[in-house]
Write a protein that holds these residues in place. Structure first.
Motif, PDB file in Angstrom:
ATOM      1  N   ASP A   1       6.367  -1.968  -8.052  1.00 25.36           N
ATOM      2  CA  ASP A   1       5.615  -3.080  -8.474  1.00 25.36           C
ATOM      3  C   ASP A   1       4.022  -2.776  -8.321  1.00 25.36           C
ATOM      4  OD1 ASP A   1       7.600  -4.502  -9.388  1.00 25.36           O
ATOM      5  OD2 ASP A   1       7.420  -6.061  -7.725  1.00 25.36           O
ATOM      6  N   ARG A   2       3.581  -1.574  -8.588  1.00 26.33           N
ATOM      7  CA  ARG A   2       2.356  -0.929  -8.615  1.00 26.33           C
ATOM      8  C   ARG A   2       1.795  -0.589  -9.788  1.00 26.33           C
ATOM      9  NH1 ARG A   2       2.093   3.594  -6.102  1.00 26.33           N
ATOM     10  NH2 ARG A   2       3.988   4.039  -5.879  1.00 26.33           N
ATOM     11  N   VAL A   3       0.635  -0.382 -10.113  1.00 27.88           N
ATOM     12  CA  VAL A   3      -0.023   0.069 -11.362  1.00 27.88           C
ATOM     13  C   VAL A   3       0.093   1.699 -11.359  1.00 27.88           C
ATOM     14  CG1 VAL A   3      -2.044   0.407 -12.695  1.00 27.88           C
ATOM     15  CG2 VAL A   3      -1.525  -1.775 -11.196  1.00 27.88           C
TER      16      VAL A   3
ATOM     17  N   ASN B   1      -4.376   5.762 -12.547  1.00 22.25           N
ATOM     18  CA  ASN B   1      -4.917   5.168 -13.856  1.00 22.25           C
ATOM     19  C   ASN B   1      -6.491   5.483 -13.929  1.00 22.25           C
ATOM     20  OD1 ASN B   1      -5.552   3.473 -12.115  1.00 22.25           O
ATOM     21  ND2 ASN B   1      -5.087   1.800 -13.541  1.00 22.25           N
ATOM     22  N   ARG B   2      -7.014   6.504 -13.032  1.00 18.96           N
ATOM     23  CA  ARG B   2      -8.508   6.559 -12.815  1.00 18.96           C
ATOM     24  C   ARG B   2      -9.200   7.595 -13.233  1.00 18.96           C
ATOM     25  NH1 ARG B   2     -11.110   1.852 -11.260  1.00 18.96           N
ATOM     26  NH2 ARG B   2      -9.210   0.348 -11.835  1.00 18.96           N
TER      27      ARG B   2
ATOM     28  N   THR C   1      -1.493  -6.201  -8.801  1.00 22.46           N
ATOM     29  CA  THR C   1      -2.709  -5.299  -8.375  1.00 22.46           C
ATOM     30  C   THR C   1      -3.884  -5.850  -9.367  1.00 22.46           C
ATOM     31  OG1 THR C   1      -1.168  -3.607  -8.302  1.00 22.46           O
ATOM     32  CG2 THR C   1      -3.434  -3.067  -8.331  1.00 22.46           C
TER      33      THR C   1
ATOM     34  N   SER D   1      -7.646  -4.268 -10.322  1.00 26.29           N
ATOM     35  CA  SER D   1      -8.275  -3.294 -10.422  1.00 26.29           C
ATOM     36  C   SER D   1      -9.552  -3.644 -10.033  1.00 26.29           C
ATOM     37  CB  SER D   1      -8.091  -2.679 -11.639  1.00 26.29           C
ATOM     38  OG  SER D   1      -7.736  -3.053 -12.747  1.00 26.29           O
ATOM     39  N   TYR D   2     -10.243  -3.384  -8.532  1.00 32.19           N
ATOM     40  CA  TYR D   2     -11.297  -4.170  -8.221  1.00 32.19           C
ATOM     41  C   TYR D   2     -12.698  -4.157  -8.946  1.00 32.19           C
ATOM     42  CZ  TYR D   2     -15.300  -5.121  -5.178  1.00 32.19           C
ATOM     43  OH  TYR D   2     -16.128  -5.920  -4.619  1.00 32.19           O
TER      44      TYR D   2
ATOM     45  N   GLU E   1     -13.462  -3.747 -11.807  1.00 27.95           N
ATOM     46  CA  GLU E   1     -13.465  -4.330 -13.198  1.00 27.95           C
ATOM     47  C   GLU E   1     -13.103  -5.672 -13.038  1.00 27.95           C
ATOM     48  OE1 GLU E   1     -11.108  -1.278 -13.119  1.00 27.95           O
ATOM     49  OE2 GLU E   1     -13.063  -0.075 -13.172  1.00 27.95           O
TER      50      GLU E   1
END
Lengths: 375, 192
Positions: free
Chosen positions: A57-59, A62-63, B46, B48-49, B51
């Motif tokens: 359940d994480r993303v 993606n950075r 989650t 994405s901080y 943004e």
């Protein structure tokens, strides 16, 4: 002057035409196949992180982005590569520098050599010149494959031994014990397949899986030998040092044989693990999932029951290569998920599981297959 | 409250000892999560901080980065009475008073706020008798590489240059006793 040079070249061409063509063909095959594997491996490192993230359940990554476009983390393998290349290449004071340097190279070379025996298609007929879609086709390829892949255990052992570090040598001992034990099981689990297909050539084995049971079910190894497949999968996962059997590394708690390695030397170990994953999935597909065979497609075209559609030869060959790549990608992804599902075994459990459970069952399977074939 | 979880320590039955069925049960769990998150990525919790941000609850959202209001004549409304520095529980406000020859003689020579120590309690705003300090800029502080650098240079330390400002489009306030005196003086000078 120009005439004599031209004459010399044409002379070579006339005398050594087949040798030259063969060299060019082999070079091309190696170039394309190995590059494809490298690309798949780089994607697998991303895939592992992404799949594990989704399962938890994480993303996931993606950075890393180029001009603000991240494409769900597609540039992370590149970023990892740049990072590992630019890190300090640290070699400890008391390490055996020669063994320390060749240890990752041995593993990488051994694993990459094994891909020469994997058939990724039948053959392509280009203007009357027949290109076999396999780098090396010899009758003993299965034995050579097992022998060369066993060389890979020198990599963790020499790496840990030469590091002059107590944790590294303990990891190396664990690695050697586990990998040698499971090597035997892998070999024995494949013996029933050799018995059934009565050939040691991987191309033969892939060819013989093109037939159908009762005109409906493809004659793949998994339907003939499901037990053999399970044993092979378990032993291969252990051989690859991945999670249910990862006490060799135990990334989160006990650091393994590569504790002293940094930068690209460490990356070579990591990369070998993923290349080995691709190799395992290719072997498993060749033996148990029909290799490059497309179900219901033979030399002439599509044929299901009484229906028959003729197809172009080049089209069929391309289809076979595509389905092979597809099978490898799916099976590799499935192997990745094993790591994020099963908890780790204790080391004594790993050894007793191998010698007291898997090995007797594999031997029993060989006996059973022999009785079945004698009947 | 203490919760008691009873651990089931029974012997494994024959199906569980074979382990293959249990492995498939494990795969069912992980694949359920995998496919749910693959097809419904919005259900992953989650944030994405930089943004995306969660709106801050209640009155805490109204307490943001500090500022000192400015009078019509361009001087700060602060009279350096030290009440905010005294009441500050985190002791993050540093004031040194100066003297001018105007009607309101005392003014802050140095007025620093160390945002990295500020706990955003808002007591300085409550204590201020001149309505000079305010926490209404709407900027939520955080995320810097050096707490002792100036806030303009990726730090968390605010000096007069950053603090003394009116909001965009805001006319100078005319509230407060000292402010009234200062404004009268300013109007006299202007009309002269």
């Amino acid at each position: 002057m120009m005439d004599s040079v031209y004459g010399f070249i044409s002379n070579i061409w006339l005398n050594y035409k087949y040798q030259l063509l063969f060299s060019a063909e082999t070079f091309l095959k190696v170039f394309i196949f190995i590059n494809g594997i490298m690309a798949l491996t780089a994607l697998l490192t991303l895939g592992e992180r992404k799949i594990s993230a989704l399962m938890q359940d994480r993303v996931g990554p993606n950075r890393a982005s180029i001009f603000g476009f991240a494409f769900w983390g597609l540039f992370h393998p590149i970023a990892d590569g740049i990072k590992l290349l630019t890190k300090e290449d640290f070699v400890g004071d008391r390490v055996n520098k020669f063994l320390f340097t060749i240890a990752p190279i041995i593993g990488m070379t051994a694993i990459l050599t094994c891909f020469a025996f994997i058939p990724f298609g039948n053959y392509i007929d280009l203007f009357g010149y027949k290109i076999k879609l396999q780098i090396v086709d010899i009758d003993s390829s299965i034995f050579l494959l097992l022998a060369i892949s066993s060389m890979a255990i020198y990599s963790p052992f020499l790496g840990g031994y030469s590091s002059a570090n107590n944790f590294a040598i303990l990891g190396a001992i664990r690695a050697a014990a586990q990998m040698i034990s499971y090597e035997i099981v892998i070999g024995i689990s494949l013996i029933p397949m050799i018995m059934i297909y009565s050939s040691g050539s991987l191309q033969d084995i892939a060819l013989k899986q093109g037939d159908l049971f009762m005109g409906l079910i493809p004659k793949w190894g998994i339907f003939l030998q499901p037990l053999s497949f399970l044993i092979f999968l378990t032993a291969a996962t252990a051989e690859n040092k991945r999670t249910p059997f990862d006490v060799v590394e135990g990334e989160s708690e006990i650091i393994g044989f590569f504790i002293e390695y940094s930068s690209m030397r460490f990356a070579a170990f990591m990369f070998t693990e993923y290349v080995e994953l691709v190799l395992i999935s290719m072997i498993a597909i060749t033996f148990f999932f029909g290799g490059w065979q497309v179900p219901f497609v033979n030399e002439a075209g599509i044929s299901i029951l009484n229906l028959a559609i003729p197809l172009n030869h080049i089209l069929i060959s391309l289809m076979q290569m595509a389905i092979f790549a597809f099978k490898v990608a799916v099976f590799s992804a499935l192997l990745l998920t094993i790591r994020w599902t099963l908890p780790r075994f204790r080391f004594d459990q790993i050894m007793s599981f191998c010698w007291q459970f898997l090995l007797p069952i594999a031997l029993f399977n060989v006996l059973l297959t022999a009785l079945f074939l004698m009947r | 409250m203490i919760r008691i979880k009873k651990v089931d320590n029974r012997e494994l039955n024959i199906l569980e000892k074979i382990y293959i069925i249990e492995i498939f049960k494990g795969f069912m769990v992980t694949f359920k999560h995998l496919f749910r998150n693959l097809f419904h990525p919005s259900k992953i919790i989650t944030i994405s901080y930089p943004e995306e941000r969660i709106p801050i609850e209640g009155n805490a959202g109204k307490r943001t980065m500090h500022r000192i209001k400015i009078r019509a004549d361009g001087t700060p409304k602060c009279v350096a009475c030290m009440l905010c520095a005294t009441i500050c529980p985190a002791k993050c406000i540093h004031i040194e008073a100066g003297e001018s020859d105007k009607k309101i003689e005392k003014y802050p020579e140095i007025f620093d706020i160390d945002i990295s120590r500020c706990i955003m309690c808002g007591l300085c705003v409550e204590a201020c008798p001149e309505d000079a300090i305010a926490m209404d800029t709407g900027v939520i502080p955080g995320g810097a590489y050096d707490r002792y650098k100036n806030i303009k240079r990726d730090g968390l330390y605010m000096t007069k240059e950053e603090l003394f400002r009116n909001l965009i489009g805001e006319s100078p306030s005319r509230k407060g006793a000292a402010n009234r005196l200062a404004n009268e003086e300013f109007d006299l000078e202007k009309n002269k």
